[in-house]
Design a protein around this motif. Structure first.
Motif, PDB file in Angstrom:
ATOM      1  N   LYS A 117       0.631  -1.505   0.106  1.00 39.35           N
ATOM      2  CA  LYS A 117       0.226  -0.174   0.558  1.00 39.35           C
ATOM      3  C   LYS A 117       0.515   1.793   0.194  1.00 39.35           C
ATOM      4  O   LYS A 117       1.662   1.373   0.966  1.00 39.35           O
ATOM      5  CB  LYS A 117      -0.842   0.144   1.646  1.00 39.35           C
ATOM      6  N   ARG A 118       0.158   1.961  -0.867  1.00 38.07           N
ATOM      7  CA  ARG A 118       1.131   3.058  -1.002  1.00 38.07           C
ATOM      8  C   ARG A 118       1.136   4.427   0.381  1.00 38.07           C
ATOM      9  O   ARG A 118       2.226   5.084   1.409  1.00 38.07           O
ATOM     10  CB  ARG A 118       1.145   4.521  -1.893  1.00 38.07           C
ATOM     11  N   SER A 119      -0.071   4.058   0.794  1.00 36.20           N
ATOM     12  CA  SER A 119      -0.529   4.699   2.816  1.00 36.20           C
ATOM     13  C   SER A 119      -0.543   3.644   2.958  1.00 36.20           C
ATOM     14  O   SER A 119      -2.126   2.803   3.048  1.00 36.20           O
ATOM     15  CB  SER A 119      -1.168   5.919   2.281  1.00 36.20           C
ATOM     16  N   PRO A 120      -1.007   3.469   4.255  1.00 36.15           N
ATOM     17  CA  PRO A 120      -2.354   2.434   5.603  1.00 36.15           C
ATOM     18  C   PRO A 120      -3.623   2.706   5.104  1.00 36.15           C
ATOM     19  O   PRO A 120      -4.227   2.026   5.238  1.00 36.15           O
ATOM     20  CB  PRO A 120      -1.086   3.199   6.753  1.00 36.15           C
ATOM     21  N   MET A 121      -3.733   3.846   4.514  1.00 39.41           N
ATOM     22  CA  MET A 121      -5.524   4.155   4.275  1.00 39.41           C
ATOM     23  C   MET A 121      -6.035   3.826   2.836  1.00 39.41           C
ATOM     24  O   MET A 121      -6.825   3.335   3.035  1.00 39.41           O
ATOM     25  CB  MET A 121      -5.626   5.960   4.692  1.00 39.41           C
ATOM     26  N   ASP A 122      -4.731   3.180   2.279  1.00 43.99           N
ATOM     27  CA  ASP A 122      -5.431   3.299   0.974  1.00 43.99           C
ATOM     28  C   ASP A 122      -6.572   1.511   1.611  1.00 43.99           C
ATOM     29  O   ASP A 122      -5.762   0.404   1.905  1.00 43.99           O
ATOM     30  CB  ASP A 122      -3.887   2.897   0.229  1.00 43.99           C
ATOM     31  N   PHE A 123      -7.185   1.160   1.052  1.00 47.42           N
ATOM     32  CA  PHE A 123      -7.788  -0.081   1.002  1.00 47.42           C
ATOM     33  C   PHE A 123      -7.999  -0.811  -0.547  1.00 47.42           C
ATOM     34  O   PHE A 123      -8.123  -0.768  -1.437  1.00 47.42           O
ATOM     35  CB  PHE A 123      -9.406   0.577   1.583  1.00 47.42           C
ATOM     36  N   VAL A 124      -8.317  -2.207  -0.509  1.00 44.38           N
ATOM     37  CA  VAL A 124      -8.344  -3.053  -1.502  1.00 44.38           C
ATOM     38  C   VAL A 124      -9.427  -2.756  -2.221  1.00 44.38           C
ATOM     39  O   VAL A 124     -11.039  -2.505  -1.422  1.00 44.38           O
ATOM     40  CB  VAL A 124      -8.729  -4.643  -0.770  1.00 44.38           C
ATOM     41  N   LEU A 125     -10.235  -2.685  -3.660  1.00 43.16           N
ATOM     42  CA  LEU A 125     -10.672  -3.235  -4.155  1.00 43.16           C
ATOM     43  C   LEU A 125     -11.052  -3.954  -4.899  1.00 43.16           C
ATOM     44  O   LEU A 125     -12.448  -5.033  -5.008  1.00 43.16           O
ATOM     45  CB  LEU A 125     -11.125  -2.452  -5.727  1.00 43.16           C
ATOM     46  N   TRP A 126      -9.706  -4.933  -4.736  1.00 46.42           N
ATOM     47  CA  TRP A 126      -9.813  -6.314  -5.626  1.00 46.42           C
ATOM     48  C   TRP A 126      -8.559  -7.286  -5.347  1.00 46.42           C
ATOM     49  O   TRP A 126      -7.657  -6.328  -4.935  1.00 46.42           O
ATOM     50  CB  TRP A 126      -9.420  -6.232  -6.717  1.00 46.42           C
ATOM     51  N   LYS A 127      -8.778  -8.139  -4.874  1.00 46.49           N
ATOM     52  CA  LYS A 127      -7.235  -8.484  -4.158  1.00 46.49           C
ATOM     53  C   LYS A 127      -7.659  -9.983  -4.882  1.00 46.49           C
ATOM     54  O   LYS A 127      -8.373 -10.687  -5.436  1.00 46.49           O
ATOM     55  CB  LYS A 127      -7.356  -9.255  -2.956  1.00 46.49           C
ATOM     56  N   PRO A 128      -6.298 -10.979  -4.701  1.00 41.00           N
ATOM     57  CA  PRO A 128      -6.189 -11.834  -6.075  1.00 41.00           C
ATOM     58  C   PRO A 128      -6.506 -13.392  -4.909  1.00 41.00           C
ATOM     59  O   PRO A 128      -6.689 -12.728  -4.271  1.00 41.00           O
ATOM     60  CB  PRO A 128      -4.530 -12.250  -6.295  1.00 41.00           C
ATOM     61  N   SER A 129      -6.713 -14.057  -5.748  1.00 39.62           N
ATOM     62  CA  SER A 129      -6.677 -15.300  -4.684  1.00 39.62           C
ATOM     63  C   SER A 129      -6.496 -16.183  -5.795  1.00 39.62           C
ATOM     64  O   SER A 129      -5.969 -16.720  -6.880  1.00 39.62           O
ATOM     65  CB  SER A 129      -8.437 -15.495  -5.917  1.00 39.62           C
ATOM     66  N   ASP A 130      -5.696 -17.038  -4.790  1.00 43.09           N
ATOM     67  CA  ASP A 130      -5.097 -18.819  -4.916  1.00 43.09           C
ATOM     68  C   ASP A 130      -6.723 -19.827  -5.740  1.00 43.09           C
ATOM     69  O   ASP A 130      -7.463 -19.444  -5.282  1.00 43.09           O
ATOM     70  CB  ASP A 130      -4.681 -19.345  -3.822  1.00 43.09           C
ATOM     71  N   VAL A 131      -5.089 -20.959  -6.309  1.00 40.69           N
ATOM     72  CA  VAL A 131      -6.488 -22.224  -6.414  1.00 40.69           C
ATOM     73  C   VAL A 131      -7.701 -22.073  -5.558  1.00 40.69           C
ATOM     74  O   VAL A 131      -8.945 -22.815  -5.784  1.00 40.69           O
ATOM     75  CB  VAL A 131      -5.715 -23.060  -7.020  1.00 40.69           C
ATOM     76  N   ALA A 132      -6.995 -22.765  -3.919  1.00 40.77           N
ATOM     77  CA  ALA A 132      -8.557 -22.944  -2.967  1.00 40.77           C
ATOM     78  C   ALA A 132      -9.416 -22.104  -2.743  1.00 40.77           C
ATOM     79  O   ALA A 132      -9.801 -21.681  -2.284  1.00 40.77           O
ATOM     80  CB  ALA A 132      -7.172 -23.354  -2.325  1.00 40.77           C
ATOM     81  N   THR A 133      -9.230 -21.072  -3.430  1.00 37.84           N
ATOM     82  CA  THR A 133      -9.840 -19.588  -2.844  1.00 37.84           C
ATOM     83  C   THR A 133     -10.797 -19.340  -4.447  1.00 37.84           C
ATOM     84  O   THR A 133     -10.973 -19.382  -5.452  1.00 37.84           O
ATOM     85  CB  THR A 133      -8.854 -18.032  -2.008  1.00 37.84           C
ATOM     86  N   PRO A 134     -12.501 -19.044  -3.823  1.00 38.20           N
ATOM     87  CA  PRO A 134     -12.860 -18.471  -4.668  1.00 38.20           C
ATOM     88  C   PRO A 134     -12.857 -17.223  -5.728  1.00 38.20           C
ATOM     89  O   PRO A 134     -11.734 -15.954  -4.522  1.00 38.20           O
ATOM     90  CB  PRO A 134     -13.804 -17.948  -4.488  1.00 38.20           C
ATOM     91  N   GLY A 135     -12.874 -17.464  -6.966  1.00 34.19           N
ATOM     92  CA  GLY A 135     -12.275 -16.099  -6.955  1.00 34.19           C
ATOM     93  C   GLY A 135     -12.923 -15.748  -9.203  1.00 34.19           C
ATOM     94  O   GLY A 135     -13.392 -17.282  -9.559  1.00 34.19           O
ATOM     95  N   TRP A 136     -12.871 -14.707  -9.800  1.00 34.11           N
ATOM     96  CA  TRP A 136     -13.614 -14.191 -10.897  1.00 34.11           C
ATOM     97  C   TRP A 136     -12.762 -13.617 -12.125  1.00 34.11           C
ATOM     98  O   TRP A 136     -11.165 -13.333 -11.413  1.00 34.11           O
ATOM     99  CB  TRP A 136     -14.707 -13.665 -10.695  1.00 34.11           C
TER     100      TRP A 136
END
Ligand code: AMP
Ligand code: ZN
Length: 444
Positions: free
Chosen positions: A185-204
């Protein structure tokens, strides 16, 4: 009558003016469905149901759109789904669906038992991935979001008025709850809009690889999808002001040329149990489901509404007993639907920032017609059924049936005695045999 609502954005009570009185639009953050909901989770459901009913009364039943989302993708859900899948060879998303459908159904049953109307729409996050991806792509294109290590993050420094809802300083925000510090994160306040999923995690699939949306963007995308860029009311518990609602505002306004996301932001206060914060470790974690096994839904509903929604409330057994007593007296006094009326003082109390304790006090003072009308507006469903039953019961006939049943029992004709009891039960009349003889009441 003028409706006034306390707006967290302005910290004042404001007159409510809908954008379009033909269709008043409200969004409330809904449950994350992986386990039974607790009684604290029931508070926003009941509070915003009363507001929904009041708006329907003021603007017309078909003129209010109420959307409450279902968060069915989340790290806690994923962890539960992994456990649940065990050695089964099925896609993880199928297990997530299984888990969230079951939990979602219990949630619907429990909240319905508390007398809440179903919202107009209850969209699931997993069925709205495309609008989320679209919004994130827009934020990236507009320079409000950046990619880092497979994540897409909202750049808080790109939004000059970030923090306007919670009115916190940056230091307080960083120290605040649910802010994740991460090296990318550039700043600790920045928040996640999209995060990567590994094979065991649901993802699109997405322009940023296979992944899943962050929690905040769910609400921004789904509220836009169903209610448009700017809608009237946004609600939730007070704990959601920061960071959840602050981030919803940042995303939506940034994506919508700074147009307001919602005009009125409403937040219910927190509920404690027997004077303590509810927690599993303290052993005072009470689910709606457990309570409903011992208490009628109407009792729980009344107990909730005896506190003003913005005040913290203490949930106690003593309070529930008092509420039950109050309801019993009302059951006896209230009249059938034909004679309903909404009292002026009652309505004025509700229109004064949903002052339900005051509205209930007015019911005590008002006429029988106003009591019946008020109970019905507040959503006491069983009361209405019981009152209806009362009106259709012929007490003389019941007394005659009880006499015939007693005679049958004396003659040891238990088959006949049971037949009479069951016949009355089918009409909603319950017989009780006690030392004083047989009494009857209308089934709850
Ligand atoms: P959650 O599933 O934790 O996101 O909560 C769902 C809703 O319940 C949110 O609107 C929360 O603000 C609200 N909520 C959670 N705990 C409580 C509580 N103890 N009292 C009142 N509202 C609560
Ligand atoms: Zn939300």
């Amino acid at each position: 009558m003028t409706l006034r609502l306390y707006n967290t954005l302005s910290r004042t009570k404001e007159e409510f003016v809908p954008i379009d009185p033909e269709i008043v639009r409200m969004y409330v953050c809904g449950p994350t469905v992986y386990d039974f909901a607790h009684i604290g989770n029931a508070r926003p459901v009941v509070v915003f149901d009363v507001l929904f009913r009041l708006l329907r009364h003021l603007y017309g039943e078909d003129h209010v759109a109420y959307v409450r989302n279902i968060t069915d993708i989340d790290d806690k859900i994923n962890a539960r789904a992994l456990e649940r899948r065990g050695a089964r060879n099925v896609p993880i998303l199928d297990v997530v669906r299984e888990l969230t459908s079951e939990t979602g159904q219990i949630y619907d049953e429990d909240t319905a038992a508390l007398g809440n109307l179903p919202p107009t729409r209850t969209p699931r996050a997993t069925e709205h991935i495309l609008p989320m991806v679209t919004m994130i792509a827009k934020l990236v294109a507009l320079g409000h979001a950046y990619m880092a290590e497979g994540h897409v993050l909202f750049d808080v420094s790109s939004k000059a008025d970030y923090g306007k809802l919670s009115r916190r300083s940056l230091d307080e925000m960083v120290a605040g709850a649910r802010v994740e510090v991460a090296p990318y994160k550039r700043s600790p306040m920045d928040f996640v809009l999209w995060k990567p999923s590994d094979v065991a995690t649901p993802g699109w699939e997405s322009p940023w690889g296979r992944g899943r949306p962050g929690w905040h963007v769910e609400c921004s995308a789904m509220s836009e999808f169903y209610l448009g860029e700017t809608f009237d009311i946004h609600g939730g518990g007070i704990d959601l002001v920061f960071p959840h609602h602050e981030n919803e505002i940042a995303q939506s306004e940034a994506a919508h040329r700074e147009h307001a996301m919602a005009n009125y932001w409403l937040h219910n206060g927190f509920l404690n149990v027997e004077g303590e914060k509810m927690s599993k470790s303290l052993g005072n974690f009470v689910t709606i489901h457990e309570l409903l096994a011992d208490w009628p839904g109407d009792v729980l509903r009344l107990n909730m509404l005896r506190s003003h929604y913005r005040q913290p409330m203490d949930w106690t057994v003593h309070g529930m007993k008092e509420s039950w007593g109050m309801l019993e007296r009302w059951y006896d006094a209230a009249e059938p639907i034909a004679s309903r009326r909404i009292g002026d003082a009652f309505l004025a109390a509700l229109c004064d920032d949903l002052n339900t304790p005051q509205a209930i006090a007015e019911l005590h003072k008002g006429s029988v017609e106003e009591l019946s009308g008020g109970l019905s507006l507040l959503g006491f469903s069983v009361v209405s059924e019981r009152i209806e039953a009362k009106s259709s019961v012929d007490a003389g006939e019941i007394t005659r049936d009880i006499g015939a049943r007693n005679a049958a029992r004396k003659a040891r004709d238990f088959k006949e005695a049971d037949r009479i009891r069951d016949k009355l039960l089918a009409k909603g009349i319950v017989l009780k045999d006690g030392p004083e003889g047989t009494t009857w009441e209308v089934k709850r």
